[in-house]
Design a protein around this motif. Structure first.
Motif, PDB file in Angstrom:
ATOM      1  N   LYS A  22       0.818  -1.212   0.000  1.00  0.00           N
ATOM      2  CA  LYS A  22       0.000   0.000   0.000  1.00  0.00           C
ATOM      3  C   LYS A  22       0.851   1.261   0.000  1.00  0.00           C
ATOM      4  N   ALA A  26       1.131   4.038  -3.048  1.00  0.00           N
ATOM      5  CA  ALA A  26       0.813   5.444  -2.794  1.00  0.00           C
ATOM      6  C   ALA A  26       1.948   6.357  -3.242  1.00  0.00           C
ATOM      7  N   ALA A  30       2.048   9.065  -6.415  1.00  0.00           N
ATOM      8  CA  ALA A  30       2.386  10.474  -6.205  1.00  0.00           C
ATOM      9  C   ALA A  30       3.521  10.911  -7.124  1.00  0.00           C
ATOM     10  N   GLN A 132       2.883  13.361   1.607  1.00  0.00           N
ATOM     11  CA  GLN A 132       1.452  13.637   1.657  1.00  0.00           C
ATOM     12  C   GLN A 132       0.651  12.379   1.330  1.00  0.00           C
ATOM     13  N   ALA A 133       1.107  11.610   0.331  1.00  0.00           N
ATOM     14  CA  ALA A 133       0.421  10.380  -0.044  1.00  0.00           C
ATOM     15  C   ALA A 133       0.452   9.362   1.088  1.00  0.00           C
ATOM     16  N   ARG A 135       0.584  10.038   4.303  1.00  0.00           N
ATOM     17  CA  ARG A 135      -0.346  10.482   5.350  1.00  0.00           C
ATOM     18  C   ARG A 135      -1.790  10.154   4.978  1.00  0.00           C
ATOM     19  N   GLN A 136      -2.092  10.257   3.691  1.00  0.00           N
ATOM     20  CA  GLN A 136      -3.461  10.021   3.253  1.00  0.00           C
ATOM     21  C   GLN A 136      -3.894   8.572   3.425  1.00  0.00           C
ATOM     22  N   ILE A 137      -2.946   7.640   3.504  1.00  0.00           N
ATOM     23  CA  ILE A 137      -3.307   6.234   3.712  1.00  0.00           C
ATOM     24  C   ILE A 137      -3.058   5.803   5.155  1.00  0.00           C
ATOM     25  N   GLY A 138      -2.812   6.773   6.031  1.00  0.00           N
ATOM     26  CA  GLY A 138      -2.695   6.470   7.448  1.00  0.00           C
ATOM     27  C   GLY A 138      -1.296   6.230   7.961  1.00  0.00           C
ATOM     28  N   CYS A 139      -0.284   6.370   7.117  1.00  0.00           N
ATOM     29  CA  CYS A 139       1.101   6.238   7.581  1.00  0.00           C
ATOM     30  C   CYS A 139       1.554   7.560   8.213  1.00  0.00           C
ATOM     31  N   THR A 140       2.626   7.491   8.972  1.00  0.00           N
ATOM     32  CA  THR A 140       3.143   8.676   9.643  1.00  0.00           C
ATOM     33  C   THR A 140       4.610   8.874   9.271  1.00  0.00           C
TER      34      THR A 140
END
Length: 336
Positions: A22, A26, A30, A132-133, A135-140
């Motif tokens: 994933k 992502a 991007a 940014q991509a 963060r959008q899938i819940g990673c930090t």
């Protein structure tokens, strides 16, 4: 200014030495939005991403330096810089950078190419979109400022080629500064009309003019107007003042003013977000309203705040004032 993290360590979204499907997808998605020859100079300039040589030196080991030159990398580089070429910049490049940031607890990633007009800003844009991509899938991803070195390696090597703690792997056959000096050359510092001397580098014909370098041949003839922006209108004229061999090239003043709200509601989280905002935009002057002792103490734990000189709070702090809060001014200009 040195980068510290050459080792390849796993960023948290990578599993067992390879990236989870994933996050990989992502980041890949991007990166595909950035065309190979796209121009992101104005984006970096208007977004306040450019930092001077002196500012990079001040960052020290808090900065990861990423050199994205291609064939023109040979002949010298900033000490400790990661070499991740623009032509091969991809998912693995993002992994390398974010892993180095985590390993070194860095607060900034500073990109550069030869002149930091095309490839450096382009790769900075790629990293920002990749984070940014994620963060959008819940990673930090790591909390880090993405910046670009003004003048690129060309400006750096002209200034520091003699200094082994600033430039490593220097070869005079590529730059000929030692030969020029021995022949009686008087100035090796960058000027707008003097292109880099590296034999593997050719300034792009359509490169826009900057405060530290001239435009390419086509752009000089006015063809950059097709991009919707005339250099004669919004490219500030270079008013260089050379002191101790350093050229002052930043013609703009950026101001950030913010009412930070004196409430204790989610105080730590809000102060961290304000620090991130300052790190992202790098204003020269910051004006904060409704500051309390507790708010400012929390804010100063953010690494971006250390780059500023701050006004003194009122005598007695919050307790010694007619109301519970006050105003603070910070500046990162040399005159502070």
């Amino acid at each position: 200014a040195g980068l510290v993290g050459r080792a390849r360590h796993s960023f948290s979204v990578f599993v067992g030495g390879s990236m989870a499907d994933k996050p990989t997808a992502a980041i890949t998605s991007a990166l595909t939005t950035i065309e190979a020859s796209s121009d992101w100079y104005r984006w970096a300039r208007d977004g306040g991403l450019y930092v001077t040589r002196e500012e990079l030196i001040e960052l020290g080991d808090r900065a990861i330096v990423v050199d994205v030159r291609d064939d023109d990398f040979e002949g010298g580089n900033i000490v400790g810089a990661l070499h991740l070429s623009d032509g091969a910049f991809g998912v693995a490049s993002v992994q390398t950078i974010l892993s180095a940031v985590e390993r070194c607890s860095a607060s900034a990633v500073v990109f550069h190419c030869m002149e930091s007009v095309r490839r450096g800003p382009r790769c900075a844009r790629r990293l920002k979109l990749a984070m940014q991509a994620l963060r959008q899938i819940g990673c930090t991803p790591p909390n880090v400022a993405v910046l670009v070195l003004e003048g690129g390696f060309d400006g750096w090597v002209r200034r520091f080629w003699r200094e082994a703690h600033r430039v490593e792997n220097y070869k005079d056959e590529y730059y000929m500064y030692q030969e020029m000096e021995q022949a009686g050359g008087t100035s090796l510092f960058i000027t707008p009309d003097e292109p880099p001397s590296h034999p593997a580098y050719e300034r792009p014909a359509d490169q826009p003019a900057t405060p530290w370098s001239s435009a390419g041949a086509q752009a000089s003839a006015g063809e950059q107007a097709s991009a919707g922006e005339q250099a004669s209108i919004d490219e500030p004229a270079l008013s260089a003042s050379v002191a101790n061999g350093v050229t002052t090239t930043d013609p703009t003043l950026r101001l950030l003013t913010l009412n930070i709200w004196f409430s204790r509601h989610q105080l730590t989280r809000r102060m961290r977000a304000i620090g991130d905002l300052i790190a992202s935009h790098r204003p020269h002057v910051v004006a904060l309203q409704e500051v309390t002792d507790e708010h400012f103490a929390s804010l100063t734990t953010h690494p971006a705040i250390a780059a500023y000189c701050w006004s003194a709070p009122p005598p007695g702090g919050s307790a010694g004032w007619d109301c519970d809060y006050y105003t603070m001014l910070g500046t990162r200009m040399a005159e502070c």
